[in-house]
Design a protein around this motif. Structure first.
Motif, PDB file in Angstrom:
ATOM      1  N   VAL A   1       0.889  -1.171   0.077  1.00  0.00           N
ATOM      2  CA  VAL A   1       0.126   0.033  -0.109  1.00  0.00           C
ATOM      3  C   VAL A   1       0.606   1.341  -0.004  1.00  0.00           C
ATOM      4  N   ARG A   2       0.864   1.965  -1.060  1.00  0.00           N
ATOM      5  CA  ARG A   2       1.741   3.301  -1.285  1.00  0.00           C
ATOM      6  C   ARG A   2       0.994   4.474  -1.212  1.00  0.00           C
ATOM      7  N   LEU A   3       1.588   5.403  -0.580  1.00  0.00           N
ATOM      8  CA  LEU A   3       1.036   6.669  -0.415  1.00  0.00           C
ATOM      9  C   LEU A   3       2.379   7.683  -0.985  1.00  0.00           C
ATOM     10  N   GLN A   4       1.843   8.780  -1.471  1.00  0.00           N
ATOM     11  CA  GLN A   4       2.653   9.872  -1.837  1.00  0.00           C
ATOM     12  C   GLN A   4       2.436  11.099  -1.405  1.00  0.00           C
ATOM     13  N   PRO A   5       3.322  11.957  -1.024  1.00  0.00           N
ATOM     14  CA  PRO A   5       3.145  13.288  -0.487  1.00  0.00           C
ATOM     15  C   PRO A   5       2.045  14.053  -1.562  1.00  0.00           C
ATOM     16  N   GLY A   6       1.188  14.653  -1.023  1.00  0.00           N
ATOM     17  CA  GLY A   6       0.536  15.769  -1.858  1.00  0.00           C
ATOM     18  C   GLY A   6      -0.277  15.061  -3.012  1.00  0.00           C
ATOM     19  N   VAL A   7      -0.506  13.659  -2.917  1.00  0.00           N
ATOM     20  CA  VAL A   7      -1.452  12.997  -4.181  1.00  0.00           C
ATOM     21  C   VAL A   7      -2.481  12.365  -3.180  1.00  0.00           C
ATOM     22  N   ALA A   8      -3.722  12.587  -3.583  1.00  0.00           N
ATOM     23  CA  ALA A   8      -4.906  11.903  -3.174  1.00  0.00           C
ATOM     24  C   ALA A   8      -5.261  10.643  -3.972  1.00  0.00           C
ATOM     25  N   ARG A   9      -4.311   9.611  -3.521  1.00  0.00           N
ATOM     26  CA  ARG A   9      -4.444   8.461  -4.275  1.00  0.00           C
ATOM     27  C   ARG A   9      -3.799   7.376  -3.444  1.00  0.00           C
ATOM     28  N   VAL A  10      -4.379   6.251  -3.244  1.00  0.00           N
ATOM     29  CA  VAL A  10      -3.755   4.917  -2.697  1.00  0.00           C
ATOM     30  C   VAL A  10      -3.372   4.029  -3.722  1.00  0.00           C
ATOM     31  N   GLU A  11      -2.361   3.839  -3.921  1.00  0.00           N
ATOM     32  CA  GLU A  11      -1.782   2.790  -4.720  1.00  0.00           C
ATOM     33  C   GLU A  11      -1.541   1.379  -4.117  1.00  0.00           C
ATOM     34  N   LEU A  12      -2.124   0.369  -4.765  1.00  0.00           N
ATOM     35  CA  LEU A  12      -1.617  -0.892  -4.516  1.00  0.00           C
ATOM     36  C   LEU A  12      -0.661  -1.457  -5.373  1.00  0.00           C
ATOM     37  N   ARG A  13       0.414  -2.032  -4.857  1.00  0.00           N
ATOM     38  CA  ARG A  13       1.175  -2.806  -5.619  1.00  0.00           C
ATOM     39  C   ARG A  13       1.339  -4.159  -5.338  1.00  0.00           C
ATOM     40  N   ALA A  14       1.611  -5.055  -6.180  1.00  0.00           N
ATOM     41  CA  ALA A  14       1.662  -6.389  -6.078  1.00  0.00           C
ATOM     42  C   ALA A  14       3.015  -7.108  -6.618  1.00  0.00           C
ATOM     43  N   ARG A  15       3.593  -8.046  -6.054  1.00  0.00           N
ATOM     44  CA  ARG A  15       4.547  -8.975  -6.397  1.00  0.00           C
ATOM     45  C   ARG A  15       4.303 -10.391  -6.109  1.00  0.00           C
ATOM     46  N   VAL A  16       4.350 -11.217  -7.506  1.00  0.00           N
ATOM     47  CA  VAL A  16       3.982 -12.582  -7.252  1.00  0.00           C
ATOM     48  C   VAL A  16       5.040 -13.437  -7.661  1.00  0.00           C
ATOM     49  N   TYR A  17       5.451 -14.547  -7.025  1.00  0.00           N
ATOM     50  CA  TYR A  17       6.662 -15.247  -7.318  1.00  0.00           C
ATOM     51  C   TYR A  17       6.321 -16.594  -7.511  1.00  0.00           C
ATOM     52  N   ASN A  18       6.608 -17.304  -8.455  1.00  0.00           N
ATOM     53  CA  ASN A  18       6.208 -18.675  -8.724  1.00  0.00           C
ATOM     54  C   ASN A  18       7.670 -19.612  -8.666  1.00  0.00           C
ATOM     55  N   ARG A  19       7.755 -20.258  -7.602  1.00  0.00           N
ATOM     56  CA  ARG A  19       8.925 -20.776  -7.082  1.00  0.00           C
ATOM     57  C   ARG A  19       8.926 -22.468  -7.710  1.00  0.00           C
ATOM     58  N   THR A  20       8.156 -22.561  -8.803  1.00  0.00           N
ATOM     59  CA  THR A  20       8.032 -23.860  -9.315  1.00  0.00           C
ATOM     60  C   THR A  20       8.261 -23.831 -10.703  1.00  0.00           C
ATOM     61  N   ASP A  21       8.246 -25.070 -11.325  1.00  0.00           N
ATOM     62  CA  ASP A  21       8.546 -25.206 -12.687  1.00  0.00           C
ATOM     63  C   ASP A  21       7.127 -25.139 -13.479  1.00  0.00           C
ATOM     64  N   ASP A  22       6.041 -25.148 -12.613  1.00  0.00           N
ATOM     65  CA  ASP A  22       4.821 -25.197 -13.279  1.00  0.00           C
ATOM     66  C   ASP A  22       4.012 -23.970 -13.656  1.00  0.00           C
ATOM     67  N   VAL A  23       3.112 -23.880 -14.282  1.00  0.00           N
ATOM     68  CA  VAL A  23       2.176 -22.644 -14.358  1.00  0.00           C
ATOM     69  C   VAL A  23       1.189 -22.617 -13.589  1.00  0.00           C
ATOM     70  N   GLN A  24       1.227 -21.350 -12.741  1.00  0.00           N
ATOM     71  CA  GLN A  24       0.249 -21.398 -11.411  1.00  0.00           C
ATOM     72  C   GLN A  24      -0.715 -20.052 -11.664  1.00  0.00           C
ATOM     73  N   THR A  25      -1.740 -20.303 -11.075  1.00  0.00           N
ATOM     74  CA  THR A  25      -2.638 -19.107 -10.925  1.00  0.00           C
ATOM     75  C   THR A  25      -2.561 -18.643  -9.640  1.00  0.00           C
ATOM     76  N   PHE A  26      -3.023 -17.280  -9.387  1.00  0.00           N
ATOM     77  CA  PHE A  26      -3.106 -16.488  -7.968  1.00  0.00           C
ATOM     78  C   PHE A  26      -4.250 -15.881  -8.223  1.00  0.00           C
ATOM     79  N   LEU A  27      -4.807 -15.454  -6.907  1.00  0.00           N
ATOM     80  CA  LEU A  27      -6.040 -14.782  -6.437  1.00  0.00           C
ATOM     81  C   LEU A  27      -5.513 -13.611  -5.949  1.00  0.00           C
TER      82      LEU A  27
END
Length: 241
Positions: A34-60
């Motif tokens: 959850v990222r906030l910036q000075p003087g900006v009226a916005r809530v930014e949500l960032r995501a990082r997903v890591y697949n530590r397998t050799d298979d194709v995975q889905t995420f929710l």
């Protein structure tokens, strides 16, 4: 599941609170910030997903932000998001518009068939669908309640008074809706009820029943509570702490 939290601060004063979660079953790792910036009226949500397998995975991914919604509220999604699924991936749908069925409901057909009513309910005059439902009940409630209460309290009220109440209630409320739109609909309901009661009283004064109506009494109906029932009621009713 194991979770870790970290705060990342940037040179311009921006700050991101990261939450990292690990799924030991699928060996997936997900992080959202959850990222906030000075003087900006916005809530930014960032995501990082890591697949530590050799298979194709889905995420929710879902986000619940406690923000006030108003006419200028906007949500931005990555442009490459074109499909969505539920938790168990038992159903999928195109995003942002459902073009077919989702869990057996044909939302595309619902949009086509209900496209005439839904935009009308969004009109600011109605104040939302629930207020619209309450406002529509004003055509029914005043006359019905007046006929019931007046007939119960005034035994000399003739049947014509009840008929007038049922007919005059919707008519009077409709007149208020048409010619007094600035009056709140609850006040319109109250005024309609009073006018209907006045009309019923006038009819009763002019043409009262010669013999007052007496409510039937059922002598065979037992209305006294048994001691066992009272004891059971005392056990069921919560006692104060």
């Amino acid at each position: 599941m194991p979770a870790a939290v970290a705060v990342e601060e940037e040179a311009d004063g921006s700050a991101t609170v990261w939450l990292s979660e690990h799924d030991p079953m699928a060996r997936m790792k997900g992080m959202h910030g959850v990222r906030l910036q000075p003087g900006v009226a916005r809530v930014e949500l960032r995501a990082r997903v890591y697949n530590r397998t050799d298979d194709v995975q889905t995420f929710l991914w879902w986000a619940n932000a406690g923000l006030e919604a108003h006419e200028q509220y906007q949500s931005f999604f990555p442009p490459d998001v074109v499909y969505m699924a539920d938790h168990a991936k038992r159903a999928m749908s195109a995003f942002p518009l459902c073009g077919g069925s989702y869990y057996g409901v044909d939302y595309a057909a619902r949009a086509r068939d209900g496209g005439l009513l839904a935009p009308q309910l969004a009109d600011p005059r109605f104040g939302g669908v629930f207020q619209f439902i309450q406002q529509f009940q004003g055509y029914i409630c005043p006359g019905v309640v007046a006929a019931f209460v007046f007939g119960l309290l005034v035994p000399t009220a003739p049947p014509a008074a009840g008929v007038v109440a049922l007919v005059a209630g919707p008519a009077l409320y409709g007149l208020f809706q048409q010619f007094a739109p600035n009056v709140h609909f609850l006040l319109q309901v109250a005024l309609t009820f009073q006018l209907v009661v006045f009309a019923m009283g006038f009819i009763t004064f002019v043409r009262p029943l010669k013999t007052p109506r007496v409510l039937p009494v059922c002598e065979d109906l037992e209305v006294r509570s048994t001691p066992g029932l009272k004891l059971a009621g005392g056990v069921v009713v919560p006692q104060p702490c």
